[in-house]
Design an enzyme around this catalytic site. Structure first.
Site, PDB file in Angstrom:
ATOM      1  N   PRO A  99     -12.772 -12.132 -21.256  1.00 35.62           N
ATOM      2  CA  PRO A  99     -12.684 -10.669 -21.233  1.00 35.62           C
ATOM      3  C   PRO A  99     -11.311 -10.123 -20.860  1.00 35.62           C
ATOM      4  CG  PRO A  99     -14.744 -11.373 -20.226  1.00 35.62           C
ATOM      5  CD  PRO A  99     -13.920 -12.611 -20.444  1.00 35.62           C
ATOM      6  N   MET A 117     -17.105 -14.026 -22.261  1.00 38.46           N
ATOM      7  CA  MET A 117     -17.511 -14.551 -20.956  1.00 38.46           C
ATOM      8  C   MET A 117     -16.373 -15.270 -20.258  1.00 38.46           C
ATOM      9  SD  MET A 117     -19.981 -17.618 -22.364  1.00 38.46           S
ATOM     10  CE  MET A 117     -20.777 -16.469 -23.499  1.00 38.46           C
ATOM     11  N   CYS A 118     -16.566 -15.486 -18.958  1.00 41.08           N
ATOM     12  CA  CYS A 118     -15.607 -16.213 -18.146  1.00 41.08           C
ATOM     13  C   CYS A 118     -14.261 -15.486 -18.155  1.00 41.08           C
ATOM     14  CB  CYS A 118     -15.516 -17.654 -18.640  1.00 41.08           C
ATOM     15  SG  CYS A 118     -14.588 -18.771 -17.574  1.00 41.08           S
ATOM     16  N   ILE A 119     -13.181 -16.139 -18.527  1.00 37.58           N
ATOM     17  CA  ILE A 119     -11.844 -15.556 -18.538  1.00 37.58           C
ATOM     18  C   ILE A 119     -11.559 -14.775 -19.815  1.00 37.58           C
ATOM     19  CG2 ILE A 119     -10.734 -17.591 -19.553  1.00 37.58           C
ATOM     20  CD1 ILE A 119      -9.253 -15.399 -16.729  1.00 37.58           C
ATOM     21  N   THR A 133     -19.785 -11.389 -19.029  1.00 37.00           N
ATOM     22  CA  THR A 133     -20.407 -12.025 -17.868  1.00 37.00           C
ATOM     23  C   THR A 133     -19.410 -13.008 -17.259  1.00 37.00           C
ATOM     24  OG1 THR A 133     -22.424 -13.120 -17.061  1.00 37.00           O
ATOM     25  CG2 THR A 133     -21.467 -13.963 -19.100  1.00 37.00           C
TER      26      THR A 133
END
Length: 220
Positions: free
Chosen positions: A140, A136-138, A191
């Site tokens: 990925p 999630m967030c950064i 996400t």
């Protein structure tokens, strides 16, 4: 056998470690679903320490990723070196700049980034065993270096980061804060969380969907 999920942390605090709300929401949803979890973090020094009041680096101060991550896990944590895919049904990596400073060097190197070798080894095991991976967030942004090219992920809409994902061979999909992107073939769920969230409730919607989908995929 009950479901077990590994959660990989990168410190404590959005600017130099794991994002605290994202981590807490992940653990909350796992608990609500009756899923056992265990937290892990690399046994390394942080890239640097940031004063979260002003976002500035603190000269001369050092902290340890595993020790700081233990704050989030209430002490129940183990070194990343002890994590094996054989012991868990899935793995989730919350965001925060620790993903780009401690788990990788994306914050400095951009699309020339390298990922912590220990993390590559662990995530390759989950991928090889076809166990779900949630990010999630950064976090990925690391997927092309962790798992290889051609995997669909999202960090929301940020053109700089999405462009870096594409430059490394990944497939970026734009996504709202409340939604998820699922690469069914590679069993990767992502996400945007606090790449887009302005309220904790916004982050919670997407994070809960991610955990729910990881839970469903463990049954397949």
């Amino acid at each position: 056998m009950s479901k077990r999920v590994a959660v990989i942390l990168s410190g404590c605090g959005v600017f130099d470690g794991s994002e605290i709300y994202e981590t807490t929401l992940t653990l909350l949803r796992l608990d609500q679903l009756g899923i056992d979890y265990r937290c892990f973090a690399p046994d390394i020094e942080q890239h640097h320490v940031v004063d979260h009041r002003n976002g500035e680096v603190v000269p001369g101060e050092t902290r340890h990723v595993l020790v700081e991550s233990a704050r989030l896990a209430r002490g129940e944590i183990a070194p990343l070196s002890e994590l094996a895919s054989d012991d868990f049904g899935a793995v989730i990596v919350p965001g925060g700049f620790g993903a780009t400073k401690n788990l990788s060097d994306f914050a400095q190197a951009g699309d020339g980034m390298q990922v912590l070798g220990e993390l590559v080894e662990v995530l390759e095991g989950f991928h090889r065993d076809r166990k779900p991976i949630g990010m999630m967030c950064i976090s990925p942004v690391m997927v092309p270096r962790l798992l290889g090219p051609g995997i669909s992920v999202t960090i929301g809409h940020a053109p700089g980061v999405s462009g870096a994902i594409s430059a490394m061979g990944g497939l970026h999909r734009s996504c709202s804060v409340e939604d998820i992107v699922v690469d069914f073939e590679n069993r990767v769920v992502t996400t945007p969380a606090y790449m887009l969230a302005t309220r904790i409730s916004e982050a919670a919607t997407g994070i809960f969907k991610l955990v729910d989908r990881v839970n469903e995929m463990m049954e397949l």
